[in-house]
Design a protein around this motif. Structure first.
Motif, short mmCIF file in Angstrom:
data_model
loop_
_atom_site.label_atom_id
_atom_site.label_comp_id
_atom_site.label_asym_id
_atom_site.label_seq_id
_atom_site.Cartn_x
_atom_site.Cartn_y
_atom_site.Cartn_z
N LEU A 240 -7.01 37.92 -13.84
CA LEU A 240 -5.78 37.27 -13.39
C LEU A 240 -5.94 37.07 -11.89
N MET A 241 -6.15 35.82 -11.48
CA MET A 241 -6.56 35.55 -10.10
C MET A 241 -5.75 34.40 -9.50
N PRO A 242 -5.60 34.39 -8.17
CA PRO A 242 -4.95 33.26 -7.49
C PRO A 242 -5.86 32.05 -7.43
N THR A 243 -5.24 30.88 -7.44
CA THR A 243 -6.03 29.65 -7.42
C THR A 243 -6.81 29.48 -6.13
N TRP A 244 -6.36 30.08 -5.03
CA TRP A 244 -7.14 29.94 -3.80
C TRP A 244 -8.49 30.63 -3.91
N LEU A 245 -8.62 31.55 -4.88
CA LEU A 245 -9.89 32.24 -5.07
C LEU A 245 -10.73 31.61 -6.17
N ILE A 246 -10.09 31.13 -7.26
CA ILE A 246 -10.89 30.65 -8.41
C ILE A 246 -10.69 29.15 -8.70
N GLY A 247 -9.92 28.46 -7.83
CA GLY A 247 -9.68 27.03 -8.07
C GLY A 247 -10.95 26.21 -8.12
N GLU A 248 -11.87 26.45 -7.20
CA GLU A 248 -13.13 25.69 -7.18
C GLU A 248 -13.99 26.02 -8.39
N ASP A 249 -13.94 27.26 -8.88
CA ASP A 249 -14.69 27.63 -10.08
C ASP A 249 -14.16 26.89 -11.30
N ILE A 250 -12.85 26.71 -11.36
CA ILE A 250 -12.26 25.97 -12.48
C ILE A 250 -12.63 24.50 -12.40
N LYS A 251 -12.56 23.91 -11.22
CA LYS A 251 -12.94 22.51 -11.05
C LYS A 251 -14.39 22.27 -11.45
N ALA A 252 -15.26 23.23 -11.13
CA ALA A 252 -16.69 23.08 -11.42
C ALA A 252 -17.04 23.48 -12.85
N GLY A 253 -16.08 24.01 -13.61
CA GLY A 253 -16.35 24.41 -14.98
C GLY A 253 -16.96 25.79 -15.13
N ARG A 254 -17.10 26.51 -14.02
CA ARG A 254 -17.68 27.86 -14.11
C ARG A 254 -16.70 28.83 -14.76
N LEU A 255 -15.39 28.55 -14.60
CA LEU A 255 -14.35 29.33 -15.24
C LEU A 255 -13.38 28.38 -15.93
N GLN A 256 -12.72 28.90 -16.96
CA GLN A 256 -11.73 28.12 -17.69
C GLN A 256 -10.42 28.90 -17.73
N ALA A 257 -9.31 28.20 -17.45
CA ALA A 257 -8.00 28.84 -17.48
C ALA A 257 -7.45 28.82 -18.89
N VAL A 258 -6.74 29.89 -19.25
CA VAL A 258 -6.08 29.97 -20.55
C VAL A 258 -4.61 30.30 -20.33
N LEU A 259 -3.83 30.12 -21.39
CA LEU A 259 -2.38 30.42 -21.34
C LEU A 259 -1.69 29.62 -20.25
N SER A 260 -2.15 28.38 -20.06
CA SER A 260 -1.63 27.56 -18.97
C SER A 260 -0.22 27.06 -19.21
N ASP A 261 0.30 27.22 -20.44
CA ASP A 261 1.68 26.83 -20.69
C ASP A 261 2.66 27.93 -20.33
N PHE A 262 2.13 29.05 -19.85
CA PHE A 262 2.97 30.15 -19.37
C PHE A 262 2.91 30.22 -17.85
#
Length: 319
Positions: A240-262
């Motif tokens: 469970l992380m802030p977007t300022w830390l993992i936002g670039e990882d999500i954009k690059a596909g290195r990480l995927q967010a789940v439960l985004s409707d919550f």
């Protein structure tokens, strides 16, 4: 006796709790600080401090004098700043405390641009995750993230950027373990925990009127977010992380967010913001104002660490 100098020494003694530390910070001899306080008490014909070998405390009259002296010294400093920095070109030394990881990732890379744009300003940076006493540490500003200490109402506050919290994992982890479709599914996953408080095992979620509090567990607890991020990238669990830390990882596909409707709570405005805090006597400081303006411009609105797809879903309720 220089009364303003004596008042500064008196206030410092109260804030630091000792004559020796006051002398060190003010670059004076201990005997000089002692003489200033004695002269101040003699002029006022009252005892301001109770002194013992173990502690220094304020007398009743000392407390009244301290409260007024703090305000007077702030007013004097504000008056000095108004005159000293009335020109259009900011100059002088800007002393700032930055959070360690955020400062390294999002402020250090743009410092050269600031110094080029404002060549008359010098930066004195301290990286720390604790909220320093601005007056005692002689700081112009501190930058902090969420969960602010609101006990000091005397501090001025300006929001620099927003961020959000996400539950995410690596594609490799999800391929092996599957994705949770509801927060309650997290009890079946290896959740990597950030030990920032006693209730770090409780993750809270909200979707419209539905509120979930899930007790999670996992194979790693750490007090440093970058350690958890790296283990998550390696495929060992969810974070469970802030977007300022993992936002670039999500954009690059290195990480995927789940439960985004919550929404991941707490999601109050102050708990999901990056803030500058400063004393009222710095509100007219040009170098303070231009540094805040510079950061706001560089971060953007929404900030560059957010992703458009998530901004349209998870973040729609925030300003």
């Amino acid at each position: 006796m220089d009364q303003l100098a004596a008042m500064r020494s008196f206030v410092k003694v109260v804030e630091t709790g000792g004559f020796s530390e006051t002398a060190r910070q003010l670059e004076l001899a201990v005997s000089s600080v002692t003489r200033q306080i004695n002269s101040l008490e003699a002029m006022l014909n009252t005892q301001l401090l109770n002194r013992s070998t173990r502690s220094i405390t304020l007398t009743l009259q000392g407390q009244k004098y301290y409260d007024k002296a703090v305000q007077i010294l702030q007013d004097v400093e504000e008056a000095n700043i108004c005159v000293r920095e009335q020109g259009d070109i900011p100059h002088g030394t800007l002393r700032i405390s930055l959070p360690v990881t955020f400062g390294r990732l999002h402020i250090a890379p743009i410092l050269s641009d600031f110094l080029i744009q404002y060549p008359e300003v010098k930066l004195d940076l301290q990286l720390s995750d604790g909220l320093a006493n601005l007056a005692e540490a002689d700081l112009d500003m501190v930058i902090r993230i969420g969960n602010l200490d609101r006990s000091n109402a005397n501090l001025m506050l300006r929001k620099l950027a927003t961020y959000h919290r996400l539950v995410c994992g690596s594609p490799a982890y999800f391929k092996q373990q599957g994705k949770p479709s509801h927060p309650n599914d997290l009890t079946q996953h290896n959740c990597l925990l950030f030990a920032y408080s006693t209730n770090h095992q409780i993750w809270r979620f909200q979707r419209e009127t539905e509120v979930c509090e899930v007790k999670v567990s996992g194979s790693l607890v750490a007090n440093h977010s970058e350690v958890l991020r790296q283990v998550c990238l390696d495929g060992s669990g969810l974070v469970l992380m802030p977007t300022w830390l993992i936002g670039e990882d999500i954009k690059a596909g290195r990480l995927q967010a789940v439960l985004s409707d919550f929404q991941i709570s707490p999601q109050t405005d102050r708990d999901t913001g990056v803030y500058a805090l400063y004393l009222p006597n710095r509100k007219h400081s040009r170098r303070v104002q231009v540094f805040m303006d510079f950061l706001i411009q560089q971060f953007g609105n929404p900030p560059y660490w957010e992703t458009e797809s998530l901004a349209c879903s998870t973040f729609h309720s925030d300003s």
